[in-house]
Design a protein around this motif. Structure first.
Motif, mmCIF file in Angstrom:
data_model
loop_
_atom_site.group_PDB
_atom_site.id
_atom_site.type_symbol
_atom_site.label_atom_id
_atom_site.label_comp_id
_atom_site.label_asym_id
_atom_site.label_seq_id
_atom_site.Cartn_x
_atom_site.Cartn_y
_atom_site.Cartn_z
ATOM 1 N N SER A 195 0.834 -1.206 0.000
ATOM 2 C CA SER A 195 0.000 0.000 0.000
ATOM 3 C C SER A 195 0.863 1.248 0.000
ATOM 4 N N GLN A 196 0.409 2.221 -0.749
ATOM 5 C CA GLN A 196 1.110 3.496 -0.740
ATOM 6 C C GLN A 196 0.521 4.375 0.367
ATOM 7 N N ALA A 197 1.382 5.016 1.117
ATOM 8 C CA ALA A 197 0.915 5.825 2.239
ATOM 9 C C ALA A 197 1.851 6.990 2.472
ATOM 10 N N GLY A 198 1.278 8.060 3.023
ATOM 11 C CA GLY A 198 2.062 9.209 3.460
ATOM 12 C C GLY A 198 2.065 9.286 4.972
ATOM 13 N N VAL A 199 3.167 9.719 5.518
ATOM 14 C CA VAL A 199 3.312 9.818 6.972
ATOM 15 C C VAL A 199 3.799 11.223 7.317
ATOM 16 N N ASP A 200 3.158 11.819 8.286
ATOM 17 C CA ASP A 200 3.616 13.092 8.839
ATOM 18 C C ASP A 200 3.876 12.842 10.318
ATOM 19 N N GLY A 201 5.110 13.020 10.739
ATOM 20 C CA GLY A 201 5.407 12.680 12.126
ATOM 21 C C GLY A 201 6.724 13.236 12.598
ATOM 22 N N ARG A 202 7.319 12.541 13.546
ATOM 23 C CA ARG A 202 8.561 12.989 14.156
ATOM 24 C C ARG A 202 9.549 11.839 14.240
ATOM 25 N N MET A 203 10.819 12.145 14.223
ATOM 26 C CA MET A 203 11.836 11.124 14.413
ATOM 27 C C MET A 203 12.010 10.865 15.901
ATOM 28 N N GLN A 204 12.207 9.621 16.219
ATOM 29 C CA GLN A 204 12.378 9.242 17.611
ATOM 30 C C GLN A 204 13.521 8.242 17.727
ATOM 31 N N THR A 205 14.314 8.411 18.749
ATOM 32 C CA THR A 205 15.338 7.413 19.020
ATOM 33 C C THR A 205 15.086 6.812 20.387
ATOM 34 N N ARG A 206 15.475 5.576 20.525
ATOM 35 C CA ARG A 206 15.384 4.878 21.805
ATOM 36 C C ARG A 206 16.430 3.788 21.782
ATOM 37 N N SER A 207 16.620 3.172 22.886
ATOM 38 C CA SER A 207 17.584 2.078 22.931
ATOM 39 C C SER A 207 17.052 1.004 23.862
#
Lengths: 177, 177, 177, 177
Positions: free
Chosen positions: B69-81
């Motif tokens: 499926s083709q999709a667009g995403v609007d969001g934020r980058m997140q890092t975790r460990s």
DNA sequence: TTTT
DNA sequence: TTTT
């Protein structure tokens, strides 16, 4: 396809400038981007986002930014993978900066004469944002990279490769341009 | 601080819907985002970017999107460990989607009645984009997650947790809201 | 300084392709971008955002998109002003697209052979996003614009300038490259 | 549908704080965003982008930013139209900021105790980015807007409406929440 | 009508 | 571990 990232944060360490075998500059740095809200424990957390820049901008970043500098990045997300020393495939996600904006005020950091200008690699910016950003880089062995001695560089380590014992595993054949 | 990502790409696999111990829906998926240029060898490459969505949107994504499926995403980058099974600390970078737009045409995929609408979790969107996105999730043990049975779900696995043998290591105490 | 816009929407009309006096293609179009929520009266509204693209992408957009086509735009906001016929200064805000992604499915609109590819003007994309986008354009007087006859063009007007009676008020001297 | 804008620039004037008839704060300001390259004449130009913010953030912006302040904006593009005094329909394009980041250094502007924090309206940010941003606003007639007296406000005009002779043409019925 |  |  659309792939766009914009970040404003602070460098967690001095940026690291390296050169490919053909003398192409590449600088890597990590931006700490504070989250707008506190977590369950009431603390503000941050995301630590690895970024790379290429060519002229790489040298500008290395020359004018340092640990704690505030900067904005406009670029693209990139993923790649490599085999680590145990033969495991490691997946990496990072941001390839197409432009880096210096957000430190003019009179910041003691007296450096640099302002809030933006760093672009060349008159036609953003040539190819998909340059490889492999883990290991060519150690620059004496050839003049063509940028030394810009003002501001003195507050960086004299030898940006001093702490870099990584093997050579990037050649310009990897560069898609 | 500013942290913004916009992507358009295609799901590499069916999305995976899970629930926290408290019944909060979270869906993870990977977007393949084709690079605009070919590499040195003349091939078009792609970036494979891991994304997560929460709550109502998580269920929408799970119900209406699938592999390809083709999709667009609007969001934020997140890092975790997190610590992996060998006690190594693994760093993860992913995108927390605040909204997901379905870009498949209305008459796509045979007969699904869904269109090109956007998925939002609630009337006031984007509550907290920094929801934890840990690797392991609570296996939903029978409680009704409050959303089942939307049209379109039939083309997904009946039991979204069937293949999920991960240990429980997230509780709602981790959720910052 | 950072100036980044990403939009996904549908063309409100067929795009308009014109050429500067020097034969540089520029296409303008308006994207209708639906708002994610309904207004007080319960209706979904949209924003109508004027966009321009230059050079090769201009021709791609004109050739492959039409009224109703779904498209994504990655670019920058630009403002400019001009004197209208009553001598009033009019301020204009628009988006200069650096890349345009076609989001129509392959088999859309009756059989056109175009897919979901992205439109870039040249191998090094996004040369200078600050090209002038003045209101009037040179009417192309017979010189070959260098792009005619691409497949897909047939479903557009044979003469893209037929309805364009605007005076000449742009020359390549205005182009900053 | 996807509609995302990120800007970093400087306020061209002090921001203007107003209140709707129901006491909802709205601040408008213009960001000058310098273009990364010079034009044909060798000058650096700028884009002047009108922005609005609502509620708590509106008050933060009015209290902590002023002419020349550097700020980042993350928001959406919005278009609207209105009849001007000559009965002409005027189309307006502006940015509705969902968050505004103050990029001035902590010790800037003499002695204000504010830093580089981000301005959010409420714990769940970005409720509805599509708030109307009409040209004229209700003049606040004496009711307490609920925010006065924050530190830093002293360097703004005591009466934010002193210079505002515009007619009342917004009511809370226009607010979609 | 524009900022450093 | 990857999509069209």
């Amino acid at each position: 396809m659309i792939n766009r990232v914009v970040l404003v944060g602070r460098l967690t360490k001095d940026p690291e400038l390296r050169y490919t075998a053909n003398g192409i500059a590449v600088t890597s740095f990590t931006l700490a981007v504070n989250r707008p809200f506190s977590n369950q424990q009431g603390n503000r957390e941050a995301d630590f986002i690895n970024c790379v820049v290429w060519r002229k901008q790489a040298e500008n970043v290395a020359n004018y930014l340092k640990k704690g500098s505030q900067a904005g990045v406009d670029g693209r997300m990139q993923t790649r993978s490599y085999e680590n020393q145990e033969g495991r495939r490691i997946f990496v996600t990072e941001v390839v900066a197409e432009s880096v904006q210096f957000l430190e005020p003019k009179n910041a950091s003691g007296g450096g004469g640099f302002g809030s200008q933006e760093s672009y690699g060349n008159p036609s910016p953003s040539p190819n944002p998909y340059e490889p950003a492999n883990d290991g880089f060519q150690r620059n062995q004496g050839q003049a990279p063509g940028s030394g001695g810009q003002k501001g560089q003195t507050d960086l380590s004299d030898d940006p490769f001093a702490s870099d014992g990584k093997p050579i595993d990037i050649s310009d054949d990897d560069l898609p341009f």
